[in-house]
Write a protein that holds these residues in place. Structure first.
Motif, PDB file in Angstrom:
ATOM      1  N   ASP A  15       3.348   2.271  -0.915  1.00  0.00           N
ATOM      2  CA  ASP A  15       2.778   1.652   0.291  1.00  0.00           C
ATOM      3  C   ASP A  15       2.098   2.692   1.164  1.00  0.00           C
ATOM      4  O   ASP A  15       1.007   2.451   1.699  1.00  0.00           O
ATOM      5  CB  ASP A  15       3.870   0.929   1.100  1.00  0.00           C
ATOM      6  CG  ASP A  15       4.327  -0.365   0.445  1.00  0.00           C
ATOM      7  OD1 ASP A  15       3.617  -0.855  -0.458  1.00  0.00           O
ATOM      8  OD2 ASP A  15       5.402  -0.877   0.844  1.00  0.00           O
ATOM      9  N   GLU A  16       2.720   3.847   1.336  1.00  0.00           N
ATOM     10  CA  GLU A  16       2.153   4.926   2.156  1.00  0.00           C
ATOM     11  C   GLU A  16       0.847   5.424   1.546  1.00  0.00           C
ATOM     12  O   GLU A  16      -0.136   5.652   2.272  1.00  0.00           O
ATOM     13  CB  GLU A  16       3.167   6.071   2.294  1.00  0.00           C
ATOM     14  CG  GLU A  16       2.723   7.172   3.236  1.00  0.00           C
ATOM     15  CD  GLU A  16       2.542   6.706   4.665  1.00  0.00           C
ATOM     16  OE1 GLU A  16       1.657   7.267   5.342  1.00  0.00           O
ATOM     17  OE2 GLU A  16       3.246   5.798   5.114  1.00  0.00           O
ATOM     18  N   GLN A  18      -1.179   3.738  -0.343  1.00  0.00           N
ATOM     19  CA  GLN A  18      -2.179   2.694  -0.172  1.00  0.00           C
ATOM     20  C   GLN A  18      -2.728   2.699   1.256  1.00  0.00           C
ATOM     21  O   GLN A  18      -3.932   2.567   1.468  1.00  0.00           O
ATOM     22  CB  GLN A  18      -1.581   1.326  -0.503  1.00  0.00           C
ATOM     23  CG  GLN A  18      -2.613   0.219  -0.508  1.00  0.00           C
ATOM     24  CD  GLN A  18      -2.033  -1.104  -0.983  1.00  0.00           C
ATOM     25  OE1 GLN A  18      -0.857  -1.202  -1.317  1.00  0.00           O
ATOM     26  NE2 GLN A  18      -2.867  -2.120  -1.004  1.00  0.00           N
ATOM     27  N   ARG A  19      -1.853   2.878   2.267  1.00  0.00           N
ATOM     28  CA  ARG A  19      -2.315   2.956   3.662  1.00  0.00           C
ATOM     29  C   ARG A  19      -3.207   4.176   3.869  1.00  0.00           C
ATOM     30  O   ARG A  19      -4.226   4.102   4.555  1.00  0.00           O
ATOM     31  CB  ARG A  19      -1.122   2.976   4.618  1.00  0.00           C
ATOM     32  CG  ARG A  19      -0.482   1.607   4.823  1.00  0.00           C
ATOM     33  CD  ARG A  19       0.507   1.616   5.973  1.00  0.00           C
ATOM     34  NE  ARG A  19       1.661   2.465   5.721  1.00  0.00           N
ATOM     35  CZ  ARG A  19       2.769   2.068   5.098  1.00  0.00           C
ATOM     36  NH1 ARG A  19       2.875   0.828   4.673  1.00  0.00           N
ATOM     37  NH2 ARG A  19       3.766   2.911   4.922  1.00  0.00           N
ATOM     38  N   ASP A  20      -2.834   5.314   3.277  1.00  0.00           N
ATOM     39  CA  ASP A  20      -3.665   6.520   3.380  1.00  0.00           C
ATOM     40  C   ASP A  20      -5.043   6.287   2.765  1.00  0.00           C
ATOM     41  O   ASP A  20      -6.062   6.713   3.320  1.00  0.00           O
ATOM     42  CB  ASP A  20      -2.988   7.712   2.694  1.00  0.00           C
ATOM     43  CG  ASP A  20      -1.783   8.244   3.462  1.00  0.00           C
ATOM     44  OD1 ASP A  20      -1.652   7.881   4.660  1.00  0.00           O
ATOM     45  OD2 ASP A  20      -0.986   9.014   2.878  1.00  0.00           O
ATOM     46  N   GLU A  22      -6.581   3.390   2.425  1.00  0.00           N
ATOM     47  CA  GLU A  22      -7.323   2.463   3.290  1.00  0.00           C
ATOM     48  C   GLU A  22      -7.879   3.175   4.515  1.00  0.00           C
ATOM     49  O   GLU A  22      -9.005   2.925   4.937  1.00  0.00           O
ATOM     50  CB  GLU A  22      -6.425   1.294   3.703  1.00  0.00           C
ATOM     51  CG  GLU A  22      -6.139   0.327   2.564  1.00  0.00           C
ATOM     52  CD  GLU A  22      -5.070  -0.706   2.920  1.00  0.00           C
ATOM     53  OE1 GLU A  22      -4.494  -0.637   4.036  1.00  0.00           O
ATOM     54  OE2 GLU A  22      -4.797  -1.573   2.068  1.00  0.00           O
ATOM     55  N   ARG A  23      -7.074   4.089   5.099  1.00  0.00           N
ATOM     56  CA  ARG A  23      -7.550   4.861   6.255  1.00  0.00           C
ATOM     57  C   ARG A  23      -8.722   5.748   5.860  1.00  0.00           C
ATOM     58  O   ARG A  23      -9.718   5.844   6.579  1.00  0.00           O
ATOM     59  CB  ARG A  23      -6.419   5.697   6.845  1.00  0.00           C
ATOM     60  CG  ARG A  23      -5.484   4.930   7.752  1.00  0.00           C
ATOM     61  CD  ARG A  23      -4.570   5.869   8.522  1.00  0.00           C
ATOM     62  NE  ARG A  23      -3.593   6.514   7.668  1.00  0.00           N
ATOM     63  CZ  ARG A  23      -2.360   6.070   7.443  1.00  0.00           C
ATOM     64  NH1 ARG A  23      -1.950   4.968   8.026  1.00  0.00           N
ATOM     65  NH2 ARG A  23      -1.536   6.729   6.657  1.00  0.00           N
TER      66      ARG A  23
END
Length: 199
Positions: A15-16, A18-20, A22-23
């Motif tokens: 999840d982390e 994937q968030r990185d 996306e950012r």
């Protein structure tokens, strides 16, 4: 039980990541958007951010160093029309060729809004019209103009507008264009025009 902890740990790491990702993608998209901004886009965004408000006057520095404060009204293909913020000389409106702008001198409150995305153009007619068309309109109306060019400032009435230049009948400011009032003629290439002021 340990397997549950391991899978939870792997899931949170995934999840982390994937968030990185996306950012990073959002940062890259913003960088690309900013890379496509034109000077005209930024001036349009400033105008839309505070239409007619107290901070709507934009200060431009023209080639040669003259600064002028104005309120943009309409943007054409290679020009903009504006109301002069300081109309002390009698002229109230002006046309500025986009190529004559040496710098835009925004206030702190204008800088951030100038970077905001503006809605896609609705293909307005004015946005497709070039500088010669606008100058021909002034010629048809026989408006007295004050032209700031690279070589200085001249007063007169535009007699003709060709593809890349205009003919100017020189006369005193405020005097009508009558043959007896004409002091001479000047052919001015558009590339030399910095500002056209008129009433």
């Amino acid at each position: 039980m340990r397997w549950d902890l391991l899978f939870d740990d792997l899931e949170s790491q995934l999840d982390e990541e994937q968030r990185d990702e996306e950012r990073a993608l959002a940062v890259e998209e913003e960088r690309l958007r900013l890379g496509r901004l034109t000077l005209r886009d930024r001036l349009t965004a400033m105008m839309r951010a505070d239409p007619g408000g107290s901070d709507s006057a934009v200060c431009l520095e023209l080639i040669g160093g003259r600064a002028v404060a104005l309120r943009p009204l309409v943007f054409g293909r290679d020009w903009m029309s504006a109301a002069l913020a300081d109309a002390g000389r009698g002229a109230t409106q002006c046309i500025v060729p986009m190529g004559a702008i040496a710098a835009v001198l925004p206030s702190r409150s204008q800088l951030e809004p100038s970077l905001e995305p503006i809605p896609e153009s609705s293909a307005r007619l004015a946005e497709r019209i070039g500088l010669p068309f606008v100058l021909r309109d002034l010629c048809r109306r026989r408006s007295a103009v004050r032209i700031t060019a690279l070589d200085g400032v001249v007063h007169g009435t535009i007699d003709r507008v060709a593809r890349d230049h205009l003919d100017l009948a020189l006369h005193e400011p405020g005097a009508p264009r009558r043959e007896r009032e004409v002091q001479g003629y000047r052919i001015v290439p558009f590339a030399r025009v910095l500002l056209v002021e008129f009433r």
